[in-house]
Each structure stands twice: as C-alpha cells, then as structure tokens.
Design a protein around this motif. Structure first.
Motif, PDB file in Angstrom:
ATOM      1  N   THR A  21       0.843  -1.179   0.000  1.00  0.00           N
ATOM      2  CA  THR A  21       0.000   0.000   0.000  1.00  0.00           C
ATOM      3  C   THR A  21       0.884   1.236   0.000  1.00  0.00           C
ATOM      4  O   THR A  21       1.730   1.392   0.883  1.00  0.00           O
ATOM      5  CB  THR A  21      -0.912   0.015   1.234  1.00  0.00           C
ATOM      6  N   LEU A  22       0.684   2.120  -0.979  1.00  0.00           N
ATOM      7  CA  LEU A  22       1.490   3.343  -1.077  1.00  0.00           C
ATOM      8  C   LEU A  22       0.847   4.492  -0.316  1.00  0.00           C
ATOM      9  O   LEU A  22       1.547   5.316   0.281  1.00  0.00           O
ATOM     10  CB  LEU A  22       1.664   3.728  -2.550  1.00  0.00           C
ATOM     11  N   GLU A  23      -0.458   4.559  -0.351  1.00  0.00           N
ATOM     12  CA  GLU A  23      -1.197   5.628   0.330  1.00  0.00           C
ATOM     13  C   GLU A  23      -2.618   5.160   0.561  1.00  0.00           C
ATOM     14  O   GLU A  23      -3.135   4.345  -0.204  1.00  0.00           O
ATOM     15  CB  GLU A  23      -1.191   6.909  -0.519  1.00  0.00           C
ATOM     16  N   MET A  24      -3.244   5.683   1.626  1.00  0.00           N
ATOM     17  CA  MET A  24      -4.605   5.270   1.948  1.00  0.00           C
ATOM     18  C   MET A  24      -5.405   6.467   2.442  1.00  0.00           C
ATOM     19  O   MET A  24      -4.873   7.325   3.147  1.00  0.00           O
ATOM     20  CB  MET A  24      -4.583   4.184   3.023  1.00  0.00           C
ATOM     21  N   ALA A  25      -6.661   6.532   2.081  1.00  0.00           N
ATOM     22  CA  ALA A  25      -7.544   7.585   2.584  1.00  0.00           C
ATOM     23  C   ALA A  25      -7.695   7.450   4.097  1.00  0.00           C
ATOM     24  O   ALA A  25      -7.712   6.329   4.622  1.00  0.00           O
ATOM     25  CB  ALA A  25      -8.911   7.487   1.917  1.00  0.00           C
ATOM     26  N   PRO A  26      -7.790   8.565   4.806  1.00  0.00           N
ATOM     27  CA  PRO A  26      -7.950   8.496   6.267  1.00  0.00           C
ATOM     28  C   PRO A  26      -9.138   7.647   6.707  1.00  0.00           C
ATOM     29  O   PRO A  26      -9.089   6.991   7.744  1.00  0.00           O
ATOM     30  CB  PRO A  26      -8.140   9.972   6.668  1.00  0.00           C
ATOM     31  N   ASP A  27     -10.208   7.651   5.899  1.00  0.00           N
ATOM     32  CA  ASP A  27     -11.390   6.864   6.262  1.00  0.00           C
ATOM     33  C   ASP A  27     -11.387   5.468   5.649  1.00  0.00           C
ATOM     34  O   ASP A  27     -12.356   4.721   5.772  1.00  0.00           O
ATOM     35  CB  ASP A  27     -12.671   7.604   5.869  1.00  0.00           C
ATOM     36  N   GLY A  28     -10.300   5.104   4.941  1.00  0.00           N
ATOM     37  CA  GLY A  28     -10.205   3.764   4.359  1.00  0.00           C
ATOM     38  C   GLY A  28     -11.042   3.563   3.111  1.00  0.00           C
ATOM     39  O   GLY A  28     -11.187   2.434   2.646  1.00  0.00           O
ATOM     40  N   SER A  29     -11.565   4.642   2.521  1.00  0.00           N
ATOM     41  CA  SER A  29     -12.451   4.498   1.359  1.00  0.00           C
ATOM     42  C   SER A  29     -11.701   4.239   0.065  1.00  0.00           C
ATOM     43  O   SER A  29     -12.306   3.788  -0.915  1.00  0.00           O
ATOM     44  CB  SER A  29     -13.327   5.750   1.206  1.00  0.00           C
ATOM     45  N   TRP A  30     -10.395   4.528   0.025  1.00  0.00           N
ATOM     46  CA  TRP A  30      -9.579   4.231  -1.154  1.00  0.00           C
ATOM     47  C   TRP A  30      -8.143   3.993  -0.722  1.00  0.00           C
ATOM     48  O   TRP A  30      -7.735   4.370   0.387  1.00  0.00           O
ATOM     49  CB  TRP A  30      -9.645   5.362  -2.205  1.00  0.00           C
ATOM     50  N   ALA A  31      -7.389   3.362  -1.612  1.00  0.00           N
ATOM     51  CA  ALA A  31      -5.970   3.130  -1.363  1.00  0.00           C
ATOM     52  C   ALA A  31      -5.242   3.059  -2.690  1.00  0.00           C
ATOM     53  O   ALA A  31      -5.805   2.610  -3.695  1.00  0.00           O
ATOM     54  CB  ALA A  31      -5.759   1.838  -0.574  1.00  0.00           C
ATOM     55  N   ASP A  32      -3.998   3.536  -2.693  1.00  0.00           N
ATOM     56  CA  ASP A  32      -3.118   3.397  -3.852  1.00  0.00           C
ATOM     57  C   ASP A  32      -2.186   2.226  -3.595  1.00  0.00           C
ATOM     58  O   ASP A  32      -1.507   2.181  -2.572  1.00  0.00           O
ATOM     59  CB  ASP A  32      -2.309   4.670  -4.085  1.00  0.00           C
ATOM     60  N   ILE A  33      -2.159   1.281  -4.538  1.00  0.00           N
ATOM     61  CA  ILE A  33      -1.489   0.001  -4.344  1.00  0.00           C
ATOM     62  C   ILE A  33      -0.472  -0.236  -5.451  1.00  0.00           C
ATOM     63  O   ILE A  33      -0.713   0.120  -6.603  1.00  0.00           O
ATOM     64  CB  ILE A  33      -2.500  -1.157  -4.368  1.00  0.00           C
ATOM     65  N   GLU A  34       0.617  -0.882  -5.093  1.00  0.00           N
ATOM     66  CA  GLU A  34       1.617  -1.289  -6.081  1.00  0.00           C
ATOM     67  C   GLU A  34       1.744  -2.807  -6.085  1.00  0.00           C
ATOM     68  O   GLU A  34       1.925  -3.425  -5.034  1.00  0.00           O
ATOM     69  CB  GLU A  34       2.974  -0.675  -5.767  1.00  0.00           C
ATOM     70  N   HIS A  35       1.659  -3.406  -7.282  1.00  0.00           N
ATOM     71  CA  HIS A  35       1.965  -4.817  -7.496  1.00  0.00           C
ATOM     72  C   HIS A  35       3.178  -4.911  -8.407  1.00  0.00           C
ATOM     73  O   HIS A  35       3.260  -4.194  -9.404  1.00  0.00           O
ATOM     74  CB  HIS A  35       0.811  -5.548  -8.193  1.00  0.00           C
ATOM     75  N   VAL A  36       4.097  -5.784  -8.083  1.00  0.00           N
ATOM     76  CA  VAL A  36       5.195  -6.124  -8.988  1.00  0.00           C
ATOM     77  C   VAL A  36       5.009  -7.591  -9.356  1.00  0.00           C
ATOM     78  O   VAL A  36       4.967  -8.460  -8.482  1.00  0.00           O
ATOM     79  CB  VAL A  36       6.571  -5.888  -8.337  1.00  0.00           C
ATOM     80  N   ILE A  37       4.876  -7.854 -10.670  1.00  0.00           N
ATOM     81  CA  ILE A  37       4.468  -9.176 -11.149  1.00  0.00           C
ATOM     82  C   ILE A  37       5.344  -9.606 -12.306  1.00  0.00           C
ATOM     83  O   ILE A  37       5.701  -8.798 -13.172  1.00  0.00           O
ATOM     84  CB  ILE A  37       2.998  -9.139 -11.645  1.00  0.00           C
ATOM     85  N   ARG A  38       5.662 -10.895 -12.341  1.00  0.00           N
ATOM     86  CA  ARG A  38       6.251 -11.482 -13.536  1.00  0.00           C
ATOM     87  C   ARG A  38       5.455 -12.733 -13.868  1.00  0.00           C
ATOM     88  O   ARG A  38       5.605 -13.777 -13.241  1.00  0.00           O
ATOM     89  CB  ARG A  38       7.730 -11.821 -13.340  1.00  0.00           C
ATOM     90  N   TYR A  39       4.588 -12.613 -14.867  1.00  0.00           N
ATOM     91  CA  TYR A  39       3.685 -13.703 -15.215  1.00  0.00           C
ATOM     92  C   TYR A  39       4.425 -14.908 -15.792  1.00  0.00           C
ATOM     93  O   TYR A  39       4.014 -16.047 -15.619  1.00  0.00           O
ATOM     94  CB  TYR A  39       2.665 -13.230 -16.248  1.00  0.00           C
ATOM     95  N   SER A  40       5.515 -14.636 -16.517  1.00  0.00           N
ATOM     96  CA  SER A  40       6.199 -15.700 -17.233  1.00  0.00           C
ATOM     97  C   SER A  40       7.638 -15.292 -17.481  1.00  0.00           C
ATOM     98  O   SER A  40       7.972 -14.110 -17.512  1.00  0.00           O
ATOM     99  CB  SER A  40       5.489 -15.959 -18.572  1.00  0.00           C
ATOM    100  N   SER A  41       8.506 -16.298 -17.686  1.00  0.00           N
ATOM    101  CA  SER A  41       9.896 -16.010 -18.035  1.00  0.00           C
ATOM    102  C   SER A  41       9.993 -15.382 -19.420  1.00  0.00           C
ATOM    103  O   SER A  41      11.027 -14.806 -19.777  1.00  0.00           O
ATOM    104  CB  SER A  41      10.732 -17.297 -17.980  1.00  0.00           C
TER     105      SER A  41
END
Length: 208
Positions: A85-105
């Motif tokens: 989680t990079l950032e979140m609303a004080p009331d928890g209504s939204w959040a900015d999220i980061e995923h790092v993914i490698r689906y395949s070689s």
C-alpha cells in the motif's frame, strides 16, 4: 488503521439484465461449480477486456478481506513478487497500491500502480495511476446468490509493451480460472471458521 471494511457499507451491486452473466449457459456453468469467462481481445494492440465469475458458498463479508489485503494477494496473482500500500484515505475508502508481477519467463517484470475504491463488502473498483501498463480499469463485485455469493471480476487493460500471445491465452484460460478457484477454496475455509473472515489493513488484490 482502517480495516478492510472501513467506510460506509453499501448495498449489493446491481447488474444490467442484458449482461453475459444472466445467460442460461453462464448460470448453468456457475451452478455446476465451473468458472465462467468472457473475453474480448485485440491482438494487434495486446489489449483486452475480461469478465469472469464464480459461485462461492460463503458470504460477501467472508470473501471481502481475501480480495482487499496484500497478505492474500499471492493466492490470486500468479507471479506476484510484491504487493504494498502506497497511500490510503484516512477513512479507508480508497488506497493506492503497487503490485510487482512477472507472469512468465517470456514476459518482462511488470509494475502495476492503481487506485482502488472500496464499497464494502460488495464492490471494489480500480484504475491505473502509474506503472508499466498503458491502460487498466476494472472491478470486483460480490453478488448475493442462492447458497452464497457470485464473485464477478472485470478488467480492461493494455500492457503498453509486447506480450507473447501464448502468455495472454494462458493467463485468460488457465491462470484466471485457477485464481478464482483458489479464492473459492480459501473463502469457504474462512467461512467455516469465522463468520466475518480475517481482519487487517486493506491492500488490494486484482489479477491484472
């Protein structure tokens, strides 16, 4: 720290009567325990829209934490390297999220940064705000149904970089159904041990 159910609880989302989900074929698949998948793919742009659904014998409240917390993200996202989680609303209504993914070689490591808007425990909407993808927007909907909940996942995305066609096909026809079956397994296990499921910080999961 806001929990996954922070914000004002909303009512179950309503789907248009003419959606693919209402067809007899799709409903029969869901009733049989299968995953229903509908795709529209533009191979020239490596862009596509996917809708997938599964029926789970658990309540929306049992399922909600499993799609909104980073600690469960690896159950749903093949090749996930990290979720934070990079950032979140004080009331928890939204959040900015980061995923790092490698689906395949055969595919590059992908960084997906998106904002999720929570409407607990029935809907989560998300859209791209940064990262590797050119376009990404989607949602999770948890629809009360006979004996439990129908989970509907939608995403429209364009990588912005070349992806082998077989990687895309495998993701749509194998990895996505497997992810939803994994969600069902863990949600039904959670429902058997707790009426509300796990608790903790919301930290988004989506399969893109």
């Amino acid at each position: 720290t806001p929990g996954a159910a922070a914000g004002n609880p909303s009512g179950p989302p309503q789907l248009a009567s003419d959606t693919w989900l209402d067809s007899r074929v799709v409903q029969a698949r869901l009733s049989s325990g299968a995953v229903a998948v509908h795709t529209i793919f533009d191979s020239s742009a490596s862009a596509g829209t996917v809708e997938a659904a599964i029926r789970i014998h658990a309540s929306a409240r049992d399922i909600w934490p499993l799609i909104t917390q980073c600690r469960y993200a690896a159950w749903l996202i093949p090749g996930l390297k990290s979720c934070r989680t990079l950032e979140m609303a004080p009331d928890g209504s939204w959040a900015d999220i980061e995923h790092v993914i490698r689906y395949s070689s055969f595919a590059p490591t992908m960084r997906s940064v998106f904002r999720a808007e929570f409407h607990p425990p029935y809907r989560m909407d998300f859209h791209r705000i940064g990262g590797s993808l050119k376009h990404e927007v989607g949602s999770w909907s948890l629809l009360p149904s006979a004996g439990g909940t129908t989970v509907v996942y939608r995403v429209s995305m364009q990588p912005g970089f070349w992806v082998p066609k077989f990687v895309v096909r495998r993701s749509l026809h194998k990895q996505l159904p497997a992810a939803l079956r994994s969600l069902r397994k863990h949600a039904q296990e959670s429902a058997a041990t707790s009426s509300r499921g796990p608790t903790g910080n919301p930290a988004l999961t989506h399969t893109g």
